[in-house]
Design a protein around this motif. Structure first.
Motif, PDB file in Angstrom:
ATOM      1  N   LEU A 123      -8.103 -73.704  75.146  1.00  0.00           N
ATOM      2  CA  LEU A 123      -8.648 -73.025  76.322  1.00  0.00           C
ATOM      3  C   LEU A 123      -7.855 -73.365  77.578  1.00  0.00           C
ATOM      4  O   LEU A 123      -7.600 -72.498  78.422  1.00  0.00           O
ATOM      5  N   GLU A 126      -4.585 -71.397  77.480  1.00  0.00           N
ATOM      6  CA  GLU A 126      -4.836 -69.980  77.746  1.00  0.00           C
ATOM      7  C   GLU A 126      -5.100 -69.725  79.232  1.00  0.00           C
ATOM      8  O   GLU A 126      -4.753 -68.666  79.761  1.00  0.00           O
ATOM      9  N   ALA A 127      -5.712 -70.697  79.904  1.00  0.00           N
ATOM     10  CA  ALA A 127      -6.023 -70.556  81.326  1.00  0.00           C
ATOM     11  C   ALA A 127      -4.844 -70.934  82.218  1.00  0.00           C
ATOM     12  O   ALA A 127      -4.936 -70.859  83.445  1.00  0.00           O
ATOM     13  N   ILE A 129      -3.522 -73.958  82.580  1.00  0.00           N
ATOM     14  CA  ILE A 129      -3.708 -75.283  83.184  1.00  0.00           C
ATOM     15  C   ILE A 129      -2.764 -76.271  82.505  1.00  0.00           C
ATOM     16  O   ILE A 129      -2.739 -76.361  81.272  1.00  0.00           O
ATOM     17  N   ASP A 232      -9.455 -75.281  90.328  1.00  0.00           N
ATOM     18  CA  ASP A 232      -8.960 -74.259  89.398  1.00  0.00           C
ATOM     19  C   ASP A 232      -9.639 -74.377  88.038  1.00  0.00           C
ATOM     20  O   ASP A 232     -10.017 -73.366  87.423  1.00  0.00           O
ATOM     21  N   VAL A 233      -9.806 -75.610  87.553  1.00  0.00           N
ATOM     22  CA  VAL A 233     -10.450 -75.830  86.261  1.00  0.00           C
ATOM     23  C   VAL A 233     -11.919 -75.399  86.317  1.00  0.00           C
ATOM     24  O   VAL A 233     -12.420 -74.711  85.415  1.00  0.00           O
ATOM     25  N   ALA A 236     -12.102 -71.642  86.393  1.00  0.00           N
ATOM     26  CA  ALA A 236     -11.637 -71.015  85.148  1.00  0.00           C
ATOM     27  C   ALA A 236     -12.716 -71.018  84.073  1.00  0.00           C
ATOM     28  O   ALA A 236     -12.833 -70.068  83.288  1.00  0.00           O
ATOM     29  N   PHE A 237     -13.532 -72.076  84.048  1.00  0.00           N
ATOM     30  CA  PHE A 237     -14.514 -72.215  82.968  1.00  0.00           C
ATOM     31  C   PHE A 237     -15.959 -72.103  83.446  1.00  0.00           C
ATOM     32  O   PHE A 237     -16.885 -72.360  82.689  1.00  0.00           O
TER      33      PHE A 237
END
Length: 316
Positions: A123, A126-127, A129, A232-233, A236-237
């Motif tokens: 994940l 894919e993001a 990071i 950002d994390v 993103a989730f």
């Protein structure tokens, strides 16, 4: 809000005496009487010094969600907080059966994925990071580090300087294999995200000393790179509630890399709270529907050093 009573159910808060005390102190500040209970495997654990202990089931037990919901109803619980990785998924499942209880955790699917290092790494990539290079065993570079994909607190981690030894690691499918970065600094970032998705506070701290996977010496620091990466994390989730992020700084290449996302209160969050990040206030206030105020003026260079203190129990 005065004289409001709040009962907090800690899941796996066995050693989190300081957190129980901080929750009670936050209650005093906002005019709420905070009562703490903790769901544990054993009655004789240190949290008994600050809370009522209820002996329950293992997080893997198929009946654990129903049992926690029973405990919550019988004790008129207002807030449920997980303190260990296995309890995060359980807490997220409890939300369906306890709509009137404030359970500040991320959705079940993301909580489950973050507890599996292999799935989490996919994940993260894919993001977009940055994370350490992640290998299949056949293409691994040496030195490499192998971590149990469902492990926590640094248990079971192995560093390999020899390819043959790595190839003979038992149950390889139960591990994630990544590049080992020897010349590094390690960081934790403590965050709180409202249920509406607003990031209320982001506090990086350097991990100076760790024992058994738990930080024993840590200091808050100003680091705009980590603060931005953390936001950002979170975005993103779609993380919610207390969030603990683990990063590594590769000093040779000046790379900051995400290691782990723990969507719960971390063991060293006490340092960030004493630095001025009102994370325990946020939990209580949000449970009461009080608007939250962002905190960006926490104190840099707040150092926390842990010491040992015993809890003694006598058989009756």
């Amino acid at each position: 809000m005065s004289n409001k009573k709040l009962t907090v159910l800690m899941l796996g808060g066995a050693r989190r005496v300081s957190m129980a005390e901080l929750l009670k102190r936050s209650g005093e500040r906002i005019g709420a009487d905070v009562n703490i209970i903790s769901y544990e495997l054993l009655e004789q654990v240190p949290i008994a010094l600050a809370a009522k202990v209820i002996v329950g089931l293992r997080w893997s037990d198929p009946k654990v969600v129903d049992d926690i919901c029973r405990v919550a109803r019988e004790n008129e619980v207002n807030i449920i907080l997980p303190f260990v990785d296995g309890a995060i998924e359980v807490a997220s499942k409890c939300r369906e059966s306890l709509p009137d209880v404030f359970i500040p955790v991320s959705d079940y699917e993301i909580s489950k994925a973050m507890f599996d290092k292999v799935e989490a790494a996919k994940l993260f990539k894919e993001a977009g990071i940055p994370i350490p290079k992640t290998y299949s065993v056949l293409n691994a570079d040496i030195p490499a580090i192998a971590k149990p994909r469902h492990g926590s607190a640094s248990r079971g981690i192995k560093v390999f300087y020899n390819m043959d030894e790595l190839m003979h690691l038992e149950n390889l499918r139960d591990y994630i294999v990544q590049e080992y970065i020897e010349n590094r600094d390690e960081y934790t970032v403590d965050c709180y995200v409202s249920q509406k998705g607003e990031i209320m506070t982001v506090v990086p701290r350097c991990r100076l000393e760790v024992m058994g996977g738990e930080v024993t010496r840590t200091i808050t620091c100003h680091n705009t790179t980590l603060e931005k990466m953390s936001c950002d994390v979170i975005n993103a989730f779609k993380l919610r509630g207390p969030v603990t992020l683990q990063f590594i700084h590769d000093l040779d290449s000046d790379r900051y890399l995400l290691m782990e996302v723990n969507p719960r209160l971390g063991g060293g969050v006490v340092c960030s709270i004493y630095a001025g990040a009102p994370i325990t206030d946020y939990i209580l206030e949000e449970s009461l529907g009080v608007p939250l105020q962002k905190c960006t003026d926490w104190a840099y260079n707040t150092l926390m050093a842990r010491y040992q203190k015993e809890a003694i129990f006598y058989e009756s």
